[in-house]
Motif scaffolding. Structure first.
Motif, PDB file in Angstrom:
ATOM      1  N   PHE A 100       0.818  -1.213   0.000  1.00 54.29           N
ATOM      2  CA  PHE A 100       0.000   0.000   0.000  1.00 54.29           C
ATOM      3  C   PHE A 100       0.853   1.264   0.000  1.00 54.29           C
ATOM      4  O   PHE A 100       0.617   2.183  -0.784  1.00 54.29           O
ATOM      5  CB  PHE A 100      -0.924  -0.005   1.214  1.00 54.29           C
ATOM      6  CG  PHE A 100      -1.942   1.109   1.210  1.00 54.29           C
ATOM      7  CD1 PHE A 100      -3.124   0.979   0.505  1.00 54.29           C
ATOM      8  CD2 PHE A 100      -1.711   2.278   1.922  1.00 54.29           C
ATOM      9  CE1 PHE A 100      -4.068   1.997   0.500  1.00 54.29           C
ATOM     10  CE2 PHE A 100      -2.640   3.306   1.921  1.00 54.29           C
ATOM     11  CZ  PHE A 100      -3.823   3.170   1.208  1.00 54.29           C
ATOM     12  N   VAL A 101       1.854   1.335   0.867  1.00 48.54           N
ATOM     13  CA  VAL A 101       2.619   2.584   1.007  1.00 48.54           C
ATOM     14  C   VAL A 101       3.628   2.793  -0.111  1.00 48.54           C
ATOM     15  O   VAL A 101       4.234   3.862  -0.209  1.00 48.54           O
ATOM     16  CB  VAL A 101       3.337   2.662   2.372  1.00 48.54           C
ATOM     17  CG1 VAL A 101       2.340   2.570   3.512  1.00 48.54           C
ATOM     18  CG2 VAL A 101       4.428   1.595   2.497  1.00 48.54           C
ATOM     19  N   SER A 102       3.806   1.797  -0.968  1.00 46.56           N
ATOM     20  CA  SER A 102       4.739   1.947  -2.081  1.00 46.56           C
ATOM     21  C   SER A 102       4.025   2.047  -3.424  1.00 46.56           C
ATOM     22  O   SER A 102       4.658   1.996  -4.475  1.00 46.56           O
ATOM     23  CB  SER A 102       5.715   0.761  -2.108  1.00 46.56           C
ATOM     24  OG  SER A 102       5.017  -0.457  -2.316  1.00 46.56           O
ATOM     25  N   ARG A 103       2.704   2.197  -3.407  1.00 52.72           N
ATOM     26  CA  ARG A 103       1.947   2.258  -4.658  1.00 52.72           C
ATOM     27  C   ARG A 103       2.469   3.365  -5.574  1.00 52.72           C
ATOM     28  O   ARG A 103       2.865   4.420  -5.124  1.00 52.72           O
ATOM     29  CB  ARG A 103       0.471   2.516  -4.378  1.00 52.72           C
ATOM     30  CG  ARG A 103      -0.310   1.350  -3.802  1.00 52.72           C
ATOM     31  CD  ARG A 103      -1.729   1.766  -3.472  1.00 52.72           C
ATOM     32  NE  ARG A 103      -1.740   2.871  -2.524  1.00 52.72           N
ATOM     33  CZ  ARG A 103      -2.770   3.697  -2.342  1.00 52.72           C
ATOM     34  NH1 ARG A 103      -3.880   3.540  -3.043  1.00 52.72           N
ATOM     35  NH2 ARG A 103      -2.705   4.666  -1.442  1.00 52.72           N
ATOM     36  N   ALA A 104       2.465   3.060  -6.872  1.00 57.86           N
ATOM     37  CA  ALA A 104       2.801   4.037  -7.917  1.00 57.86           C
ATOM     38  C   ALA A 104       4.180   4.649  -7.726  1.00 57.86           C
ATOM     39  O   ALA A 104       4.383   5.837  -7.971  1.00 57.86           O
ATOM     40  CB  ALA A 104       1.729   5.121  -7.969  1.00 57.86           C
ATOM     41  N   SER A 105       5.140   3.831  -7.290  1.00 56.36           N
ATOM     42  CA  SER A 105       6.475   4.362  -7.009  1.00 56.36           C
ATOM     43  C   SER A 105       7.563   3.489  -7.606  1.00 56.36           C
ATOM     44  O   SER A 105       7.304   2.557  -8.358  1.00 56.36           O
ATOM     45  CB  SER A 105       6.670   4.487  -5.491  1.00 56.36           C
ATOM     46  OG  SER A 105       6.954   3.227  -4.909  1.00 56.36           O
ATOM     47  N   ASP A 106       8.790   3.806  -7.217  1.00 58.31           N
ATOM     48  CA  ASP A 106       9.972   3.102  -7.727  1.00 58.31           C
ATOM     49  C   ASP A 106      10.367   1.918  -6.861  1.00 58.31           C
ATOM     50  O   ASP A 106      11.349   1.234  -7.152  1.00 58.31           O
ATOM     51  CB  ASP A 106      11.154   4.080  -7.779  1.00 58.31           C
ATOM     52  CG  ASP A 106      11.441   4.715  -6.412  1.00 58.31           C
ATOM     53  OD1 ASP A 106      10.486   4.952  -5.648  1.00 58.31           O
ATOM     54  OD2 ASP A 106      12.624   4.967  -6.112  1.00 58.31           O
ATOM     55  N   VAL A 107       9.634   1.654  -5.792  1.00 58.47           N
ATOM     56  CA  VAL A 107       9.967   0.561  -4.876  1.00 58.47           C
ATOM     57  C   VAL A 107       8.721  -0.292  -4.647  1.00 58.47           C
ATOM     58  O   VAL A 107       7.639   0.006  -5.152  1.00 58.47           O
ATOM     59  CB  VAL A 107      10.498   1.094  -3.528  1.00 58.47           C
ATOM     60  CG1 VAL A 107      11.799   1.866  -3.717  1.00 58.47           C
ATOM     61  CG2 VAL A 107       9.447   1.975  -2.847  1.00 58.47           C
ATOM     62  N   GLY A 108       8.898  -1.358  -3.857  1.00 54.50           N
ATOM     63  CA  GLY A 108       7.765  -2.189  -3.510  1.00 54.50           C
ATOM     64  C   GLY A 108       7.525  -3.304  -4.506  1.00 54.50           C
ATOM     65  O   GLY A 108       8.285  -3.481  -5.467  1.00 54.50           O
ATOM     66  N   PRO A 109       6.445  -4.065  -4.323  1.00 59.76           N
ATOM     67  CA  PRO A 109       6.184  -5.222  -5.170  1.00 59.76           C
ATOM     68  C   PRO A 109       5.891  -4.878  -6.626  1.00 59.76           C
ATOM     69  O   PRO A 109       5.995  -5.740  -7.498  1.00 59.76           O
ATOM     70  CB  PRO A 109       4.965  -5.876  -4.507  1.00 59.76           C
ATOM     71  CG  PRO A 109       4.331  -4.799  -3.684  1.00 59.76           C
ATOM     72  CD  PRO A 109       5.460  -3.939  -3.235  1.00 59.76           C
ATOM     73  N   ILE A 143       8.699   3.206   7.209  1.00 59.08           N
ATOM     74  CA  ILE A 143       9.802   2.439   6.628  1.00 59.08           C
ATOM     75  C   ILE A 143      10.461   3.252   5.520  1.00 59.08           C
ATOM     76  O   ILE A 143       9.888   4.206   4.991  1.00 59.08           O
ATOM     77  CB  ILE A 143       9.302   1.096   6.060  1.00 59.08           C
ATOM     78  CG1 ILE A 143       8.278   1.326   4.954  1.00 59.08           C
ATOM     79  CG2 ILE A 143       8.721   0.229   7.175  1.00 59.08           C
ATOM     80  CD1 ILE A 143       7.886   0.050   4.217  1.00 59.08           C
ATOM     81  N   ALA A 144      11.676   2.844   5.160  1.00 58.70           N
ATOM     82  CA  ALA A 144      12.416   3.561   4.124  1.00 58.70           C
ATOM     83  C   ALA A 144      11.699   3.531   2.784  1.00 58.70           C
ATOM     84  O   ALA A 144      11.827   4.455   1.978  1.00 58.70           O
ATOM     85  CB  ALA A 144      13.823   2.961   3.983  1.00 58.70           C
ATOM     86  N   ASP A 145      10.949   2.471   2.532  1.00 57.26           N
ATOM     87  CA  ASP A 145      10.237   2.336   1.257  1.00 57.26           C
ATOM     88  C   ASP A 145       8.860   2.990   1.268  1.00 57.26           C
ATOM     89  O   ASP A 145       8.091   2.817   0.312  1.00 57.26           O
ATOM     90  CB  ASP A 145      10.086   0.857   0.879  1.00 57.26           C
ATOM     91  CG  ASP A 145      11.356   0.284   0.283  1.00 57.26           C
ATOM     92  OD1 ASP A 145      12.327   1.054   0.087  1.00 57.26           O
ATOM     93  OD2 ASP A 145      11.385  -0.928  -0.006  1.00 57.26           O
ATOM     94  N   ASN A 146       8.539   3.722   2.294  1.00 53.09           N
ATOM     95  CA  ASN A 146       7.267   4.444   2.297  1.00 53.09           C
ATOM     96  C   ASN A 146       7.333   5.550   1.249  1.00 53.09           C
ATOM     97  O   ASN A 146       8.189   6.427   1.302  1.00 53.09           O
ATOM     98  CB  ASN A 146       6.994   5.042   3.678  1.00 53.09           C
ATOM     99  CG  ASN A 146       5.631   5.724   3.759  1.00 53.09           C
ATOM    100  OD1 ASN A 146       5.345   6.661   3.043  1.00 53.09           O
ATOM    101  ND2 ASN A 146       4.795   5.229   4.667  1.00 53.09           N
TER     102      ASN A 146
END
Length: 705
Positions: A259-268, A608-611
């Motif tokens: 959820f917190v990494s949606r539409a970004s350069d990190v996360g799943p 978190i750092a990936d937020n």
């Protein structure tokens, strides 16, 4: 929240599909009636209708400029532009609630409509009509709404670049078109990222702790995708259920990180729907627009049309409120960590643990939870109770009209009436579903105005994302969702109860953006009043009203972690305002750095750092809240202070209700917001009531000017 406004964009009526008889094709988007025939609208109707209506607006203006005046220029132009805005509104709306086939035609229409409004805002001949009218003898004796339209119009011409020439003029117009395109792309990326991620399990034990309603919704989500088992999504109800109730810590972490990494350069989904470049370009273009108009930053440009006197006052307001709230927020978070360590065996409280642990602390302290309340707030009962509250306050009744075409089976249409006469109407789309934008909002279908054919009634869209009914169980709302429904209906009342008949300042049009949340936040207060709760509650099986014991616990828990919530809002508001206070935009790295700095000063909860919260912050990158997110807290001062008069005189005091109706709701944007508030309250606003309602002790209580 209200949907972002582009002047007064609204919808129109739409499409007859002619059979192949040789008769000319009829396009309902080019035809005008009060309500859009959603049962006949097709995406391929959009482009020709918008082109035709824009062409008609240009023709009307060209003719009107031959003999400048109110009746010869501005009144005919309002009529023509109303047709355009009422045609564009259902297109924009369907893109938000259905997406899919409506995305491409919406984006094409958005480009054309944006170009038209930019062209109008830079038209020196039209500006000259406004200027001359403002200097006409007897102007001060004009009807108030007309005077305000002229005054605000002249301001908006200046902010629209009417004084620019040559290359700067062309650059401003090109930037405006590009910004509209980028805002739409940002929203699309967030929606697509939200829809693209799911977690499926065939083991219901993984969902231990989730309420029965959430497990049923997960089973329905799986079934709708052709699967057996249970599917978790990132839609609001599913996400919140997991974060608040799932005992499975690994599941909470998995869902949180997605959820917190949606539409970004990190996360799943790293890079797949990345808004990084979109944010950079939006900020650069906004900064350039401000420079072209002679402002030091986009924040200064934004405040030029708001209630706040200047950018410095906004920053001082936010920092002062943060200084008051943060000590209490730190104490609340320290209590949570202690409870997590001693009662939940959580030595380290991670971000995905916080809502779960907070819910258990709340139950430990008050023996109450949102889920325990949910059976007492079935959606049909809440809706009927809301209508009863509004009738007692403002003397209007609500009646459903099932004959009106809608875009989805869950949608209902209602008329508002006073003394038996219809005065407004609204569509209500309450439940979450795939391809529907998250959140809650109000938008305009039609604005009250004096049209050629008579008085045009105001019509609104009200949109929420509640959990739908499952099986024989109706939609059951948390109390938080109840307040959301009241909030959006407050916006709707502001739009629908206006008595102004000039479109530019009717309803929410012309209202300073940092005052537009006043009616919505004001109406939320009745969700906490025992007399009103008895009207909106009733157990979905027995009809039993909310028991006194539960009510007392709910009221006792009202301000649970309210300071933590306040500093979270202030974190977002300060980040937004400081980001737009930069003279030259910001890179992705600088955006993150600023957010980190604001969090260090204001926030108490770690991330978190990936937020990548900023990558899905649609309010400021895809909505109307750029350099304006502070409006929620600014208007909360107004709403709390306004409600304090009802606390003094009775929450259903008829005279006070009619006073609020007459001073605030009926006036729309026809007068300045501070003037209207002062007329209602008898003085300028004070922050005292907000601090009291939030349970935050006040050391000093300076007035908010």
């Amino acid at each position: 929240m209200p949907a972002p406004r582009r002047r007064n964009l609204l919808p129109s009526q739409l499409l007859h599909q002619c059979q192949n008889t040789g008769a000319p094709m009829s396009n309902p988007l080019s035809e005008i009636s009060l309500l859009p025939p959603f049962d006949r609208m097709q995406p391929d109707h959009v482009e020709p209708a918008i082109a035709e209506l824009i062409g008609n607006c240009r023709d009307v203006l060209r003719e009107g400029l031959e003999q400048p005046g109110w009746d010869t220029t501005l009144a005919p132009l309002e009529e023509a532009e109303d047709r355009l805005t009422r045609a564009f509104s259902p297109v924009s709306h369907l893109n938000s609630v259905l997406s899919g086939d409506w995305r491409a035609p919406y984006e094409a229409a958005l480009a054309e409509v944006t170009a038209y409004w930019t062209e109008q805002g830079q038209n020196p001949e039209l500006y000259e009509v406004y200027r001359r009218l403002s200097e006409t003898g007897g102007f001060e004796n004009w009807p108030q709404a007309r005077k305000q339209m002229i005054r605000l119009g002249m301001r908006d011409f200046r902010l629209g670049g009417v004084a620019l020439e040559g290359e700067e003029r062309e650059r401003f117009a090109a930037n405006s078109r590009r910004l509209a395109e980028l805002s739409s792309r940002f929203a699309n990326n967030v929606l697509d990222a939200t829809n693209a991620w799911t977690y499926h399990t065939s083991d219901v034990e993984e969902l231990a702790g989730l309420p029965v309603t959430a497990i049923a919704a997960a089973e329905e989500a799986a079934r709708s995708r052709g699967n057996e088992g249970w599917t978790i999504t990132l839609d609001g109800p599913s996400y919140l259920a997991v974060m608040t109730h799932a005992d499975n810590r690994e599941l909470r972490e998995r869902v949180y990180r997605a959820f917190v990494s949606r539409a970004s350069d990190v996360g799943p989904q790293a890079g797949k729907f990345d808004n990084s470049a979109v944010m950079e370009e939006i900020l650069a273009l906004r900064a350039e627009q401000a420079r072209l108009l002679g402002f030091g930053s986009y924040a200064e440009l934004s405040v030029a049309s708001k209630m706040a006197p200047d950018a410095g006052e906004v920053t001082r307001f936010l920092e002062d409120l943060a200084a008051r709230a943060r000590p209490a927020a730190e104490r609340e978070y320290a209590d949570l960590r202690l409870f997590a360590r001693e009662s939940l065996s959580l030595e380290h409280l991670h971000p995905w643990d916080i809502p779960w642990a907070a819910e258990r602390l709340k139950q430990s302290r008050y023996a109450i939870s949102q889920e325990e309340l949910r059976p007492y707030f079935p959606y049909p009962q809440v809706l009927a109770g809301l209508f009863s509250v509004v009738e007692k306050l403002f003397g209007v009744t609500v009646e459903e009209d099932a004959s009106v075409p809608v875009w989805h089976r869950d949608v209902q249409f209602f008329w508002l009436a006073r003394e038996g006469e219809r005065i407004a109407g609204f569509y209500l789309d309450p439940f979450a579903r795939e391809k529907k934008r998250g959140g809650a909002w109000m938008a305009s279908v039609a604005t009250r105005r004096q049209a050629k054919a008579g008085m045009q009634l105001p019509i609104a869209y009200l949109v929420c994302n509640f959990s739908a009914a499952t099986g024989d169980t109706p939609s059951l709302l948390t109390h938080n969702e109840v307040t959301t429904l009241f909030h959006e209906f407050g916006h709707g009342l502001h739009h629908m109860l206006t008595r102004v008949d000039v479109a530019a300042v009717s309803g929410i049009n012309g209202v300073a953006w940092d005052a537009v949340e006043l009616p919505s936040q004001f109406l939320e207060n009745w969700c906490w009043q025992p007399e009103a709760i008895a009207m909106i509650s009733g157990h979905y099986r027995t009809g039993e009203p909310l028991p006194r014991a539960l009510l007392d616990k709910m009221l006792a828990a009202k301000n649970f972690q309210s300071a933590m919530f306040t500093v979270r809002q202030l974190e977002f508001a300060l980040f937004d305002f400081l980001l737009h206070s930069r003279p030259a935009g910001a890179s992705v790295r600088e955006i993150q750095q600023l957010l980190d700095e604001v969090r260090a000063r204001v926030a108490v909860v770690p991330v978190i750092a990936d937020n990548r919260f900023q990558h899905s912050f649609s309010h400021i990158f895809a909505g109307g809240y750029a350099a304006g997110y502070y409006s929620y807290k600014w208007a909360e001062v107004l709403s709390a202070d306004a409600f304090s008069m009802f606390e003094e005189r009775g929450i259903f005091d008829a005279d006070t209700g009619l006073r609020f109706l007459g001073s605030i709701l009926e006036q729309g944007g026809s007068r300045d917001a501070l003037e209207l508030f002062t007329e209602f309250r008898g003085r300028e606003p004070s922050i005292e009531a907000l601090l009291r309602h939030s349970g935050i002790d006040a050391v000093t209580t300076p007035d908010v000017q």
